[in-house]
Design an enzyme around this catalytic site. Structure first.
Site, PDB file in Angstrom:
ATOM      1  N   LYS A   1     -68.031  56.455  15.468  1.00  0.00           N
ATOM      2  CA  LYS A   1     -68.079  56.696  14.025  1.00  0.00           C
ATOM      3  C   LYS A   1     -69.485  57.187  13.619  1.00  0.00           C
ATOM      4  O   LYS A   1     -70.424  57.109  14.420  1.00  0.00           O
ATOM      5  CB  LYS A   1     -67.679  55.407  13.292  1.00  0.00           C
ATOM      6  CG  LYS A   1     -66.205  54.998  13.570  1.00  0.00           C
ATOM      7  CD  LYS A   1     -65.845  53.678  12.892  1.00  0.00           C
ATOM      8  CE  LYS A   1     -64.388  53.301  13.119  1.00  0.00           C
ATOM      9  NZ  LYS A   1     -64.033  51.993  12.504  1.00  0.00           N
TER      10      LYS A   1
ATOM     11  N   TYR B   1     -56.298  57.644   9.203  1.00  0.00           N
ATOM     12  CA  TYR B   1     -56.144  56.245   8.787  1.00  0.00           C
ATOM     13  C   TYR B   1     -54.974  56.058   7.805  1.00  0.00           C
ATOM     14  O   TYR B   1     -54.994  55.142   6.991  1.00  0.00           O
ATOM     15  CB  TYR B   1     -57.438  55.728   8.167  1.00  0.00           C
ATOM     16  CG  TYR B   1     -58.474  55.291   9.192  1.00  0.00           C
ATOM     17  CD1 TYR B   1     -58.185  54.305  10.144  1.00  0.00           C
ATOM     18  CD2 TYR B   1     -59.767  55.833   9.200  1.00  0.00           C
ATOM     19  CE1 TYR B   1     -59.133  53.892  11.073  1.00  0.00           C
ATOM     20  CE2 TYR B   1     -60.719  55.419  10.131  1.00  0.00           C
ATOM     21  CZ  TYR B   1     -60.391  54.444  11.063  1.00  0.00           C
ATOM     22  OH  TYR B   1     -61.331  54.024  11.981  1.00  0.00           O
TER      23      TYR B   1
ATOM     24  N   ASN C   1     -68.659  49.558  11.741  1.00  0.00           N
ATOM     25  CA  ASN C   1     -68.426  48.937  13.049  1.00  0.00           C
ATOM     26  C   ASN C   1     -68.419  49.912  14.233  1.00  0.00           C
ATOM     27  O   ASN C   1     -67.852  49.641  15.276  1.00  0.00           O
ATOM     28  CB  ASN C   1     -67.178  48.041  13.018  1.00  0.00           C
ATOM     29  CG  ASN C   1     -65.906  48.808  12.687  1.00  0.00           C
ATOM     30  OD1 ASN C   1     -65.945  50.019  12.479  1.00  0.00           O
ATOM     31  ND2 ASN C   1     -64.785  48.107  12.659  1.00  0.00           N
TER      32      ASN C   1
ATOM     33  N   HIS D   1     -64.094  53.508  16.942  1.00  0.00           N
ATOM     34  CA  HIS D   1     -62.647  53.354  16.793  1.00  0.00           C
ATOM     35  C   HIS D   1     -61.974  53.465  18.152  1.00  0.00           C
ATOM     36  O   HIS D   1     -62.375  54.277  18.980  1.00  0.00           O
ATOM     37  CB  HIS D   1     -62.082  54.458  15.898  1.00  0.00           C
ATOM     38  CG  HIS D   1     -60.598  54.659  16.048  1.00  0.00           C
ATOM     39  ND1 HIS D   1     -59.676  53.864  15.418  1.00  0.00           N
ATOM     40  CD2 HIS D   1     -59.879  55.524  16.820  1.00  0.00           C
ATOM     41  CE1 HIS D   1     -58.448  54.255  15.770  1.00  0.00           C
ATOM     42  NE2 HIS D   1     -58.549  55.259  16.623  1.00  0.00           N
TER      43      HIS D   1
ATOM     44  N   GLU E   1     -52.783  60.045  17.903  1.00  0.00           N
ATOM     45  CA  GLU E   1     -54.179  60.356  17.585  1.00  0.00           C
ATOM     46  C   GLU E   1     -54.729  61.465  18.488  1.00  0.00           C
ATOM     47  O   GLU E   1     -55.478  62.329  18.032  1.00  0.00           O
ATOM     48  CB  GLU E   1     -55.021  59.073  17.670  1.00  0.00           C
ATOM     49  CG  GLU E   1     -54.668  58.100  16.550  1.00  0.00           C
ATOM     50  CD  GLU E   1     -55.300  56.713  16.689  1.00  0.00           C
ATOM     51  OE1 GLU E   1     -56.055  56.484  17.661  1.00  0.00           O
ATOM     52  OE2 GLU E   1     -55.040  55.871  15.811  1.00  0.00           O
TER      53      GLU E   1
HETATM   54  P1  GTP Z   1     -60.310  51.095  14.208  1.00  0.00           P
HETATM   55  O1  GTP Z   1     -60.511  51.129  15.687  1.00  0.00           O
HETATM   56  O2  GTP Z   1     -61.400  51.779  13.426  1.00  0.00           O
HETATM   57  O3  GTP Z   1     -58.917  51.564  13.815  1.00  0.00           O
HETATM   58  O4  GTP Z   1     -60.462  49.550  13.808  1.00  0.00           O
HETATM   59  P2  GTP Z   1     -59.432  48.377  14.110  1.00  0.00           P
HETATM   60  O5  GTP Z   1     -58.185  48.905  14.741  1.00  0.00           O
HETATM   61  O6  GTP Z   1     -60.189  47.324  14.823  1.00  0.00           O
HETATM   62  O7  GTP Z   1     -59.102  47.885  12.624  1.00  0.00           O
HETATM   63  P3  GTP Z   1     -58.071  48.506  11.563  1.00  0.00           P
HETATM   64  O8  GTP Z   1     -57.319  49.667  12.165  1.00  0.00           O
HETATM   65  O9  GTP Z   1     -57.299  47.396  10.981  1.00  0.00           O
HETATM   66  O10 GTP Z   1     -59.065  49.058  10.444  1.00  0.00           O
HETATM   67  C1  GTP Z   1     -59.670  50.335  10.551  1.00  0.00           C
HETATM   68  C2  GTP Z   1     -61.088  50.249  10.055  1.00  0.00           C
HETATM   69  O11 GTP Z   1     -61.082  49.926   8.683  1.00  0.00           O
HETATM   70  C3  GTP Z   1     -61.928  49.148  10.702  1.00  0.00           C
HETATM   71  O12 GTP Z   1     -62.516  49.541  11.917  1.00  0.00           O
HETATM   72  C4  GTP Z   1     -62.984  48.910   9.639  1.00  0.00           C
HETATM   73  O13 GTP Z   1     -64.032  49.874   9.724  1.00  0.00           O
HETATM   74  C5  GTP Z   1     -62.215  49.133   8.351  1.00  0.00           C
HETATM   75  N1  GTP Z   1     -61.735  47.850   7.836  1.00  0.00           N
HETATM   76  C6  GTP Z   1     -60.694  47.096   8.290  1.00  0.00           C
HETATM   77  N2  GTP Z   1     -60.564  45.984   7.566  1.00  0.00           N
HETATM   78  C7  GTP Z   1     -61.521  46.055   6.608  1.00  0.00           C
HETATM   79  C8  GTP Z   1     -61.888  45.196   5.538  1.00  0.00           C
HETATM   80  O14 GTP Z   1     -61.317  44.138   5.304  1.00  0.00           O
HETATM   81  N3  GTP Z   1     -62.965  45.618   4.765  1.00  0.00           N
HETATM   82  C9  GTP Z   1     -63.613  46.783   5.001  1.00  0.00           C
HETATM   83  N4  GTP Z   1     -64.649  47.123   4.215  1.00  0.00           N
HETATM   84  N5  GTP Z   1     -63.304  47.598   6.004  1.00  0.00           N
HETATM   85  C10 GTP Z   1     -62.265  47.251   6.793  1.00  0.00           C
HETATM   86 MG    MG Z   2     -57.118  50.538  14.001  1.00  0.00          MG
END
Ligand code: GTP
Ligand code: MG
Length: 149
Positions: free
Chosen positions: A9, A49, A112, A115, A126
């Site tokens: 990212k 997303y 974070n 991805h 993807e």
């Molecule tokens: P990705 O690998 O980025 O897809 O992350 P993930 O699979 O571990 O988590 P998810 O797909 O549920 O969420 C995608 C992204 O959204 C996360 O990596 C975070 O950057 C963001 N995100 C998820 N939950 C939250 C939240 O509660 N608050 C905020 N600010 N960001 C969130």
């Molecule tokens: Mg995810």
């Protein structure tokens, strides 16, 4: 063989973590099949997303992803989707174990660093979305030193 989509990212690129992250996947034994640095359009980030479009953090998430260049990659190997997620660590860096990428390099869930696809099915979607031009076919000469079969 299984493939996954990994994206460094904008914060990971800005912070100079590209080489470190690639090294972790390489040293594990996975094979790099696609790699590019690119800026992301808002509509493209929304598509990537789209499953999260109803979440309260969606707008902020899209703004984050378009805020600077990202590194898009395809990695291949036995169990790479699940093992890739293990290497990356829990979504919220406050809960990611030390030794994982997020555990070692991140503090905030909204910054974070990386991805990784969450299933073989979403990896296919993807990879198709991010690499419509296709990926590189090659076989590492180390294959039989890393894989029993
Ligand atoms: P990705 O690998 O980025 O897809 O992350 P993930 O699979 O571990 O988590 P998810 O797909 O549920 O969420 C995608 C992204 O959204 C996360 O990596 C975070 O950057 C963001 N995100 C998820 N939950 C939250 C939240 O509660 N608050 C905020 N600010 N960001 C969130
Ligand atoms: Mg995810």
């Amino acid at each position: 063989p299984e493939q996954t989509f990994i994206m460094i990212k904008p914060d990971g690129v800005q912070r100079g973590l590209v080489a470190e992250i690639i090294a972790r996947f390489e040293r594990k034994g996975f094979t790099l099949r696609g790699l590019k640095l690119q800026n992301v359009q808002q509509s493209f980030a929304e598509k990537h997303y789209e499953d999260l479009s109803s979440k309260p953090f969606f707008r902020g998430l899209v703004q984050y992803i378009v805020s600077g260049p990202v590194v898009a990659m395809v990695w291949e190997g036995k169990g790479v989707v699940s093992t890739g997620r293990t290497i990356i660590g829990a979504t919220n860096p406050a809960q990611s174990a030390p030794g994982t990428i997020r555990g070692d390099y991140a503090i905030d869930i909204g910054r974070n660093v990386i991805h990784g696809s969450d299933s073989v099915e979403s990896a296919k979607k993807e990879i198709h979305l991010w690499f419509p031009e296709g990926i590189v076919q090659w076989t590492s000469s180390l294959h039989s030193w890393i894989n029993e079969q």
